[in-house]
Design a protein around this motif. Structure first.
Motif, PDB file in Angstrom:
ATOM      1  N   GLU A 190       0.738  -1.138   0.212  1.00 51.56           N
ATOM      2  CA  GLU A 190       0.140   0.070   0.006  1.00 51.56           C
ATOM      3  C   GLU A 190       0.806   1.243   0.027  1.00 51.56           C
ATOM      4  OE1 GLU A 190      -3.082  -0.149   2.760  1.00 51.56           O
ATOM      5  OE2 GLU A 190      -3.656  -2.237   2.328  1.00 51.56           O
ATOM      6  N   ALA A 191       1.921   1.058   0.519  1.00 48.46           N
ATOM      7  CA  ALA A 191       2.897   2.353   0.318  1.00 48.46           C
ATOM      8  C   ALA A 191       3.192   2.930  -1.069  1.00 48.46           C
ATOM      9  CB  ALA A 191       4.061   2.313   1.245  1.00 48.46           C
ATOM     10  N   GLU A 192       3.631   1.581  -1.562  1.00 51.74           N
ATOM     11  CA  GLU A 192       3.888   2.021  -3.169  1.00 51.74           C
ATOM     12  C   GLU A 192       2.774   2.427  -3.967  1.00 51.74           C
ATOM     13  OE1 GLU A 192       6.191   2.344  -6.814  1.00 51.74           O
ATOM     14  OE2 GLU A 192       6.703   2.521  -4.486  1.00 51.74           O
ATOM     15  N   GLY A 193       1.646   1.690  -3.578  1.00 54.30           N
ATOM     16  CA  GLY A 193       0.366   1.855  -4.318  1.00 54.30           C
ATOM     17  C   GLY A 193      -0.102   3.349  -3.933  1.00 54.30           C
ATOM     18  N   ALA A 194      -0.070   4.003  -2.908  1.00 62.31           N
ATOM     19  CA  ALA A 194      -0.183   5.139  -2.451  1.00 62.31           C
ATOM     20  C   ALA A 194       0.617   6.154  -3.267  1.00 62.31           C
ATOM     21  CB  ALA A 194      -0.321   5.600  -1.080  1.00 62.31           C
ATOM     22  N   ARG A 195       1.848   5.808  -3.523  1.00 61.44           N
ATOM     23  CA  ARG A 195       2.919   6.516  -4.269  1.00 61.44           C
ATOM     24  C   ARG A 195       2.495   6.523  -5.657  1.00 61.44           C
ATOM     25  NH1 ARG A 195       7.257   7.002  -7.292  1.00 61.44           N
ATOM     26  NH2 ARG A 195       7.109   4.749  -7.690  1.00 61.44           N
ATOM     27  N   LEU A 196       2.222   5.630  -6.365  1.00 62.41           N
ATOM     28  CA  LEU A 196       1.873   5.731  -7.396  1.00 62.41           C
ATOM     29  C   LEU A 196       0.470   6.235  -7.825  1.00 62.41           C
ATOM     30  CD1 LEU A 196       2.695   2.120  -8.636  1.00 62.41           C
ATOM     31  CD2 LEU A 196       4.017   3.963  -9.342  1.00 62.41           C
ATOM     32  N   ALA A 197      -0.370   6.111  -6.926  1.00 66.49           N
ATOM     33  CA  ALA A 197      -1.714   6.512  -6.905  1.00 66.49           C
ATOM     34  C   ALA A 197      -1.662   8.426  -7.323  1.00 66.49           C
ATOM     35  CB  ALA A 197      -2.564   6.397  -5.782  1.00 66.49           C
TER      36      ALA A 197
END
Length: 227
Positions: free
Chosen positions: A103-110
Motif C-alpha cells: 500500500e505504500a507503493e500503491g499510494a505513491r503511484l496513485a
C-alpha cells in the motif's frame, strides 16, 4: 447461477473454468456454500466424479474449501488470494507487514497517476466509512475500509500491483476486523483516519501519500505488538 453446458472434451478442465468464473463473477460470494456435486453435475451435464475432481483441484489451490459432512465453501475469490491466505495464515502481524509494503507503493503511484474520478471515489468511500463507524456497523466498516485501500492501489494504474493487492483483499478485510478486537471496545481502532492519505493523492504528493499509507499501518503494527 447460469452455468453453460460443457463440451465432451477436457471435461474436468472445463468444469474447473466454469466454477472459477462463478466465484470470480460473484455468483458465489466469499463464504458461500456451493451446490452439491449432484446438483452441479445436473447443471453442467457431467458425471459426479468429474465435478468431484474439479472441486478437489480448486480446493488444492485455495479457492474452495471442502468441509466433510457440511459441504464445499468459497474460501477465496481467486487462486492468488487463496495462495496468499495460506502464506499469511492468521498471523496478523505478517498481514499488516505485507499491507504496508504493497500500500505504500500503491499510494505513491496513485498520487502520480490518479484521475479526478478516482479521487472522487476515494472521498465517497471515506464518507461511507465514517457513516458506518458512527453507526457502529463494524462488519460494513471493515469491508469499506478494505475497499478504500483497494481503490488507492488501483488508482496507481499498475496492473501487477493491483492484482497482487486484489489477491490480498480477503486477508486485508480479515485483518481490519481483527484489529477491531485488539483492545476492548472496537471504537478505539477506527480512530485512525485516512483523510490525509486521500488529500495527498488528490494533491499529487507521492512522498506524503506513501508516508500516510505507512503511518497508519505502523500504528496498527504497534498496537498488535502491545496486544
Amino acid at each position: 447461477m447460469p452455468l453453460a453446458t460443457t463440451r465432451r472434451t477436457g471435461l474436468v478442465d472445463q468444469v474447473i473454468e466454469q466454477l472459477r468464473a462463478a466465484v470470480a463473477q460473484g455468483d458465489w460470494p466469499l463464504g458461500t456454500r456451493i451446490p452439491t456435486e449432484v446438483e452441479l453435475g445436473e447443471q453442467l451435464g457431467v458425471g459426479r466424479n468429474t465435478v468431484r475432481e474439479a472441486v478437489r483441484a480448486l480446493a488444492h489451490t485455495g479457492l474452495l474449501e471442502v468441509r466433510q459432512g457440511d459441504g464445499t465453501y468459497v474460501r477465496a475469490t481467486s487462486e492468488v488470494s487463496g495462495a496468499i491466505r495460506r502464506l499469511c495464515g492468521s498471523e496478523l502481524r505478517e498481514v499488516l507487514q505485507v499491507r504496508r509494503t504493497l500500500e505504500a507503493e500503491g499510494a505513491r503511484l496513485a498520487a502520480l497517476s490518479r484521475t479526478e474520478e478516482e479521487v472522487a471515489e476515494l472521498w465517497s468511500l471515506l464518507a461511507r466509512r465514517e457513516t458506518e463507524l458512527r453507526e457502529r456497523r463494524w462488519e460494513d466498516f471493515a469491508h469499506t475500509d478494505a475497499e478504500f485501500h483497494t481503490a488507492v492501489v488501483r488508482a496507481g494504474h499498475n496492473g501487477l500491483l493491483t492484482e497482487l493487492h486484489r489477491g490480498l483483499t480477503e486477508v486485508i478485510t480479515a485483518s481490519v476486523a481483527a484489529t477491531s478486537s485488539i483492545t476492548p471496545g472496537v471504537h478505539h481502532v477506527p480512530e485512525i483516519g485516512h483523510e490525509g492519505l486521500a488529500e495527498a493523492i488528490a494533491e499529487r504528493d507521492p512522498d506524503r501519500a506513501a508516508a500516510e499509507a505507512c503511518g497508519f499501518l505502523d500504528e496498527l503494527l504497534e498496537r498488535v505488538e502491545r496486544a
